[in-house]
Write an enzyme that holds these catalytic residues in place. Structure first.
Site, PDB file in Angstrom:
ATOM      1  N   LYS A   3       0.853  -1.194   0.000  1.00 24.92           N
ATOM      2  CA  LYS A   3       0.000   0.000   0.000  1.00 24.92           C
ATOM      3  C   LYS A   3       0.881   1.233   0.000  1.00 24.92           C
ATOM      4  CE  LYS A   3      -4.480   0.951   0.329  1.00 24.92           C
ATOM      5  NZ  LYS A   3      -5.596   0.057  -0.066  1.00 24.92           N
TER       6      LYS A   3
HETATM    7  N1  GLU Z   1      -7.343   0.221  -3.221  1.00 29.54           N
HETATM    8  C1  GLU Z   1      -8.108  -0.963  -3.514  1.00 29.54           C
HETATM    9  C2  GLU Z   1      -8.177  -1.854  -2.291  1.00 29.54           C
HETATM   10  O1  GLU Z   1      -7.978  -1.431  -1.183  1.00 29.54           O
HETATM   11  C3  GLU Z   1      -7.641  -1.677  -4.779  1.00 29.54           C
HETATM   12  C4  GLU Z   1      -6.245  -2.188  -4.777  1.00 29.54           C
HETATM   13  C5  GLU Z   1      -5.765  -2.720  -6.114  1.00 29.54           C
HETATM   14  O2  GLU Z   1      -6.568  -2.814  -7.023  1.00 29.54           O
HETATM   15  O3  GLU Z   1      -4.586  -3.023  -6.195  1.00 29.54           O
HETATM   16  O4  GLU Z   1      -8.517  -3.010  -2.392  1.00 29.54           O
END
Ligand code: GLU
Length: 426
Positions: free
Chosen positions: A114
């Protein structure tokens, strides 16, 4: 104003601790050995950067940016980038870990990561956001990569930021690299269905859970907290399934209509109103706290972390909670909800539709062959249903809540891979 000011602000557990409490219970449940425990809980890589950006007034402002790779056992790490004033290291670490469990629970070949930048995107111009995104990419060029670490949108970011990131990265490595990031605009190699994917997964999970509870979705009442990408599309798709959405909310407050809110009209209102529901008339204005405690059958928290805590869990009336946001329920509320008999479809399962279609986008980029929307939906729905049934069955079998069952399934998968490949450090 911070986004958190208009949702609920609690003294709040540290989000990483909240994740760890569930991890600890699941680790015990599956009998994870001590060495694996230490390997799987610790984030493998943490990068912190200070990003200088020339603002429109000519002054230079420095923004703090993060990227955490929690675990890359199952494949390259995957996870969004968040732009918000609430971003801090422990939040990014928790969100990165949740991505590890999320990818594992739906069985896609990714680890978890993240990123985040502490900034207020609403108060920045397009040019400032572009310079910030490009500089962040420059500073993270050794972290990112189609086979290493693949960002995506999260709170405060969307297709435009992903386009800048893809363009900047491609320039730096000297070749077109669409697969370095997902959630791109369609013309740049984005996937059909990606924008709707998380909301669609929330809808599929809600339907699956209601079926287990023997409740007909038609006419079933629901409240949705948050009206960004996840909340608004979940609300729209749930309404299309016949649920009656009694309340919605965003940074401007919550809106309640006992007759049901017309979600298409609310989306159109937001889109013509600077992206907010401020001034929305199809409902009485209530607070976000009141929305969570409404007498509805289904509650979809799709705003942010720590909205349901030990302070308000006892007053929740919903029978089913489907977590569109990451971490909306703090660990301290889990027992209270369980004792009340509330069925909670946990974040790492309920909102996994987004990363699932991100995986499809990455596959399409690498193939150079693009799927129809129908194919994306069919395959994503199948992934979500299979994952739901797997977690539900584990919960029944071991008589544990679905959240702990989801962690058990995920941790076991990551631990099994670690055993096969050996201790894996980045
Ligand atoms: N931000 C989204 C999540 O928390 C998508 C992450 C992604 O597609 O890599 O799942």
């Amino acid at each position: 104003m911070s986004q958190r000011d208009n949702v609920i602000k609690h003294s709040s557990e540290n989000p990483f601790e909240s994740m760890k409490k569930r991890f600890d219970i699941a680790a015990k449940t599956i009998g994870l050995d001590e060495s694996d425990y230490h390997v799987l809980i610790a984030p493998q890589k943490t990068v912190i950067v200070n990003i200088p950006v020339t603002m429109d007034d000519g002054k230079v402002k420095v923004f703090e940016g993060f990227r955490v790779v929690h675990n890359a056992n199952l494949g390259p790490s995957k996870g969004g980038i968040r732009y918000s004033m609430d971003v801090h290291l422990d939040e990014v670490r928790a969100l990165a870990a949740w991505m590890t469990w999320k990818c594992a629970v739906v069985g896609i070949p990714y680890g978890g990561g993240k990123g985040g930048i502490k900034c207020d995107p609403r108060s920045m111009s397009k040019g400032e956001l572009e310079r910030l995104t490009r500089s962040y990419t420059d500073m993270m060029v050794d972290v990112f990569g189609p086979d290493k670490d693949i960002p995506a949108p999260d709170m405060g970011t969307g297709p435009q930021e992903m386009a800048w990131l893809m363009d900047e990265y491609s320039k730096l490595v000297g070749k077109s690299s669409p697969a370095v990031v997902t959630g791109k605009p369609i013309v740049l190699g984005g996937s059909l269905g990606r924008v709707e994917a998380t909301g669609r997964g929330v809808m599929v999970s809600t339907r699956a859970a209601l079926a287990k509870m023997g409740i007909n979705p038609v006419g079933t009442t629901c409240a949705v907290q948050g009206f960004g990408n996840v909340g608004s599309i979940s609300a729209k798709l749930l309404a299309m399934q016949g649920l009656k959405i009694l309340a919605i909310s965003d940074v401007s407050g919550a809106y309640y209509n006992p007759e049901g809110i017309n979600i298409e009209a609310a989306i159109a209102f937001r889109d013509n109103n600077n992206g907010t529901l401020e001034g929305f008339k199809d409902g009485k204005k209530i607070s976000n706290a009141e929305l969570l405690e409404l007498d509805v059958t289904v509650l979809v928290p799709a705003a942010m972390e720590d909205q349901i805590t030990e302070e308000n869990a006892n007053r929740i009336k919903a029978k089913l909670i489907v977590e569109g946001a990451n971490g909306p329920t703090s660990a301290s509320a889990d027992d209270i909800l369980n004792k009340k008999g509330v069925l909670v479809v946990p974040d790492i399962l309920a909102n996994a539709g987004g990363v699932t279609v991100s995986y499809f986008e990455w596959v399409q980029n690498r193939l150079g062959y693009y799927w129809t929307e129908e194919r994306v939906y069919r395959r994503a729905d199948r992934v979500m249903k299979t994952a739901f049934e797997g977690v539900y069955a584990a919960a029944q079998k071991y008589n544990i809540p679905m959240r702990i069952a989801a962690y058990c399934v995920a941790i076991q998968r990551v631990a099994d891979v670690e055993k096969l490949r050996g201790k894996f450090g980045l």
